[in-house]
Design a protein around this motif. Structure first.
Motif, short mmCIF file in Angstrom:
data_model
loop_
_atom_site.label_atom_id
_atom_site.label_comp_id
_atom_site.label_asym_id
_atom_site.label_seq_id
_atom_site.Cartn_x
_atom_site.Cartn_y
_atom_site.Cartn_z
N ARG A 114 0.80 -1.23 0.00
CA ARG A 114 0.00 0.00 0.00
C ARG A 114 0.83 1.28 0.00
N GLY A 115 2.07 1.19 -0.44
CA GLY A 115 2.92 2.36 -0.50
C GLY A 115 3.46 2.83 0.84
N ALA A 116 3.38 1.98 1.86
CA ALA A 116 3.90 2.33 3.18
C ALA A 116 5.40 2.59 3.10
N GLN A 117 5.89 3.43 4.02
CA GLN A 117 7.32 3.71 4.10
C GLN A 117 8.01 2.86 5.17
N ILE A 118 7.21 2.18 6.00
CA ILE A 118 7.76 1.38 7.10
C ILE A 118 6.83 0.20 7.38
N GLU A 119 7.44 -0.92 7.73
CA GLU A 119 6.71 -2.12 8.18
C GLU A 119 7.55 -2.76 9.28
N ILE A 120 6.89 -3.27 10.30
CA ILE A 120 7.59 -3.94 11.40
C ILE A 120 6.89 -5.23 11.72
N ASP A 121 7.68 -6.30 11.90
CA ASP A 121 7.16 -7.54 12.45
C ASP A 121 7.99 -7.90 13.66
N GLY A 122 7.61 -8.95 14.37
CA GLY A 122 8.37 -9.27 15.56
C GLY A 122 8.03 -10.60 16.17
N VAL A 123 8.80 -10.94 17.20
CA VAL A 123 8.59 -12.14 17.99
C VAL A 123 8.54 -11.71 19.45
N MET A 124 7.52 -12.18 20.15
CA MET A 124 7.33 -11.82 21.54
C MET A 124 7.38 -13.09 22.38
N GLU A 125 8.02 -13.02 23.52
CA GLU A 125 8.07 -14.14 24.45
C GLU A 125 7.30 -13.73 25.71
#
Length: 128
Positions: A114-125
């Protein structure tokens, strides 16, 4: 070990064949979040700092839906269309995540959904 789907209306709905997050045991795998406003599914703004804030708000909402907080993030991956904006990411991130910070990678990519300038994913414990 079973896995369960994490879902919240406080983060954007999945726009593809994925879940907002999956919990397996005490580990939660968060899908990438872009700066969509959950209520409208529209991009928050063209301003990079506003996009970064929205992504962290979305990540925070998914963490909370999974029973944790951003303090439980063990690893995040940050995807940027302009690595020159990395200092802004650091500033914004420090407003949502306190020390000890999670492990992190940041990479520049040619394009994001969608033309985003940033994306973040992650792992949580999660605590046991």
């Amino acid at each position: 070990m079973s896995k369960s789907v994490i879902h919240t209306d406080r983060a954007p709905q999945a726009i593809g064949t994925y879940s907002q997050a999956i919990k397996s045991g005490t580990t939660v795998y968060l899908s990438g979040q872009i700066p969509l406003v959950p209520e409208t599914m529209d991009m928050v703004s063209e301003d990079f700092a506003e996009q970064a804030h929205q992504v962290f708000k979305n990540i925070q909402a998914v963490c909370e839906a999974a029973g944790g907080t951003t303090a439980d993030l063990a690893k995040v991956n940050i995807f940027l269309t302009d690595l020159g904006k990395f200092a802004i990411v650091n500033d914004v991130m420090s407003q949502y995540i306190k020390q000890p910070y999670p492990a992190r990678a940041a990479v520049q990519v040619s394009a994001l959904p969608r033309g985003a300038q940033i994306e973040i994913d992650g792992v949580m414990e999660l605590p046991e």
